[in-house]
Motif scaffolding. Structure first.
Motif, PDB file in Angstrom:
ATOM      1  N   TRP A  11       0.825  -1.203   0.000  1.00 44.19           N
ATOM      2  CA  TRP A  11       0.000   0.000   0.000  1.00 44.19           C
ATOM      3  C   TRP A  11       0.862   1.256   0.000  1.00 44.19           C
ATOM      4  O   TRP A  11       0.589   2.218  -0.746  1.00 44.19           O
ATOM      5  CB  TRP A  11      -0.925  -0.016   1.207  1.00 44.19           C
ATOM      6  CG  TRP A  11      -1.670   1.264   1.431  1.00 44.19           C
ATOM      7  CD1 TRP A  11      -2.676   1.774   0.667  1.00 44.19           C
ATOM      8  CD2 TRP A  11      -1.443   2.197   2.490  1.00 44.19           C
ATOM      9  NE1 TRP A  11      -3.110   2.974   1.182  1.00 44.19           N
ATOM     10  CE2 TRP A  11      -2.367   3.254   2.306  1.00 44.19           C
ATOM     11  CE3 TRP A  11      -0.571   2.231   3.576  1.00 44.19           C
ATOM     12  CZ2 TRP A  11      -2.431   4.349   3.172  1.00 44.19           C
ATOM     13  CZ3 TRP A  11      -0.632   3.317   4.448  1.00 44.19           C
ATOM     14  CH2 TRP A  11      -1.551   4.362   4.232  1.00 44.19           C
ATOM     15  N   MET A  12       1.921   1.260   0.791  1.00 48.58           N
ATOM     16  CA  MET A  12       2.804   2.425   0.856  1.00 48.58           C
ATOM     17  C   MET A  12       3.465   2.702  -0.484  1.00 48.58           C
ATOM     18  O   MET A  12       3.759   3.852  -0.823  1.00 48.58           O
ATOM     19  CB  MET A  12       3.859   2.223   1.947  1.00 48.58           C
ATOM     20  CG  MET A  12       3.292   2.217   3.366  1.00 48.58           C
ATOM     21  SD  MET A  12       4.522   1.781   4.617  1.00 48.58           S
ATOM     22  CE  MET A  12       5.431   3.323   4.749  1.00 48.58           C
ATOM     23  N   GLN A  13       3.706   1.646  -1.268  1.00 43.65           N
ATOM     24  CA  GLN A  13       4.309   1.819  -2.590  1.00 43.65           C
ATOM     25  C   GLN A  13       3.398   2.609  -3.527  1.00 43.65           C
ATOM     26  O   GLN A  13       3.875   3.207  -4.497  1.00 43.65           O
ATOM     27  CB  GLN A  13       4.630   0.465  -3.213  1.00 43.65           C
ATOM     28  CG  GLN A  13       5.798  -0.253  -2.576  1.00 43.65           C
ATOM     29  CD  GLN A  13       6.107  -1.580  -3.263  1.00 43.65           C
ATOM     30  OE1 GLN A  13       5.231  -2.211  -3.850  1.00 43.65           O
ATOM     31  NE2 GLN A  13       7.352  -2.009  -3.186  1.00 43.65           N
ATOM     32  N   THR A  14       2.102   2.615  -3.262  1.00 45.11           N
ATOM     33  CA  THR A  14       1.157   3.323  -4.134  1.00 45.11           C
ATOM     34  C   THR A  14       1.054   4.799  -3.787  1.00 45.11           C
ATOM     35  O   THR A  14       0.425   5.559  -4.528  1.00 45.11           O
ATOM     36  CB  THR A  14      -0.249   2.699  -4.033  1.00 45.11           C
ATOM     37  OG1 THR A  14      -0.814   2.987  -2.740  1.00 45.11           O
ATOM     38  CG2 THR A  14      -0.205   1.190  -4.244  1.00 45.11           C
ATOM     39  N   LEU A  15       1.656   5.220  -2.688  1.00 44.61           N
ATOM     40  CA  LEU A  15       1.524   6.590  -2.212  1.00 44.61           C
ATOM     41  C   LEU A  15       2.654   7.475  -2.712  1.00 44.61           C
ATOM     42  O   LEU A  15       3.778   7.016  -2.934  1.00 44.61           O
ATOM     43  CB  LEU A  15       1.513   6.618  -0.682  1.00 44.61           C
ATOM     44  CG  LEU A  15       0.435   5.798   0.030  1.00 44.61           C
ATOM     45  CD1 LEU A  15       0.629   5.899   1.528  1.00 44.61           C
ATOM     46  CD2 LEU A  15      -0.960   6.257  -0.367  1.00 44.61           C
ATOM     47  N   SER A  16       2.350   8.746  -2.844  1.00 47.86           N
ATOM     48  CA  SER A  16       3.386   9.746  -3.064  1.00 47.86           C
ATOM     49  C   SER A  16       3.856  10.254  -1.707  1.00 47.86           C
ATOM     50  O   SER A  16       3.043  10.464  -0.806  1.00 47.86           O
ATOM     51  CB  SER A  16       2.839  10.915  -3.885  1.00 47.86           C
ATOM     52  OG  SER A  16       3.763  12.002  -3.867  1.00 47.86           O
TER      53      SER A  16
END
Length: 285
Positions: free
Chosen positions: A94-99
């Motif tokens: 999930w964190m990989q999808t965030l800016s």
């Protein structure tokens, strides 16, 4: 600089300045294991330099205790076999999808997806995040995993924590050291900081099953068994006094009736955590 807990267990001390947590290193006869990756690539690199100057066996593993940024942002700088609880892997995905740029962080604070404290600390620790990447774990486990470093078993245990559902604690039985990371911290991500008495009681009951002489939390100095349990037994006692009340003044009155004195400023803060927890439990379906 590494501090020595036992002949084979070391740690790099936390810093409140940019919310750097304690990082651990456990050495066996054949290899070593790191505990947590730090809150930035720079933090991780500095830790690794200290480790290389202190131990004489190769680092093989890095264990992530939970998904929060201050424990994983340095993972890209630690080229070892990474391990964590299966929920940690889901959070990293999930964190990989965030800016992680300033504007995106600010928006998530406004929507309640992030808290202002973490936003500010991220900006302070890493003014630029252009090169930040968040790798996935090489290996996950569900409830328990033992890693042998060469006559040095290291046990990973998943525990139920209000602070992070994916919390891992690390027990080194030969050294009687227990790394707790942030599992005993209050819930800081869903509104007012809070504790659930019953959840905290279950967690501490689990922790008591480990025969440890040294306890190390994520953002505190190491504690002896006596000091650790003195604090947390008192915390549980306060939670029991507060009971299920959702009124802070009634909670203060219950404390006074039980102790025959007014709560100190620190005790008032802890009472507030339990009152907040009672409110959250009351509104849950």
């Amino acid at each position: 600089m590494l501090h020595q807990l036992t002949s084979n267990v070391f740690y790099s001390a936390f810093s409140h300045d940019t919310d750097r947590p304690n990082l651990g290193c456990v050495a066996g006869q054949e290899s070593a294991l790191l505990i947590d990756a730090g809150n930035s690539p720079m933090h991780a690199k500095s830790f690794l330099e200290d480790v290389s100057q202190t131990i004489d066996v190769p680092v093989k593993y890095v264990v992530i205790t939970h998904w929060h940024w201050d424990h994983v942002f340095g993972l890209q700088s630690l080229p070892f076999h990474s391990i964590g609880q299966e929920l940690t892997q889901e959070k990293l995905k999930w964190m990989q999808t965030l800016s992680w740029e300033d504007d995106a962080l600010d928006r998530r604070v406004q929507t309640g997806e992030e808290i202002a404290f973490c936003c500010n600390m991220i900006k302070k620790e890493m003014p630029s995040r252009d090169d930040l990447t968040i790798p996935l774990l090489a290996e996950t486990y569900q409830e328990q995993l033992t890693i042998d470093l060469g006559n040095q078993p290291v046990e990973l245990h998943h525990v139920e924590s209000e602070h992070a559902k994916d919390s891992t604690i690390i027990y080194i039985p030969n050294e009687k050291v227990l790394f707790l990371s942030d599992c005993l911290s209050p819930d800081v991500y869903s509104g007012e900081w809070s504790y659930s008495f019953h959840k905290l009681e279950r967690l501490l009951h689990k922790i008591k099953t480990f025969e440890a002489d040294i306890y190390l939390e994520g953002h505190h100095t190491p504690e002896t068994k006596e000091a650790f349990w003195s604090y947390f037994n008192e915390l549980l006692a306060i939670g029991a006094i507060v009971s299920q009340t959702r009124d802070i003044y009634k909670a203060y009155d219950l404390f006074y009736q039980e102790r025959k004195k007014k709560p100190t400023e620190e005790q008032q803060e802890l009472i507030q955590y339990f009152v907040n927890g009672n409110k959250k439990e009351h509104v849950q379906p």
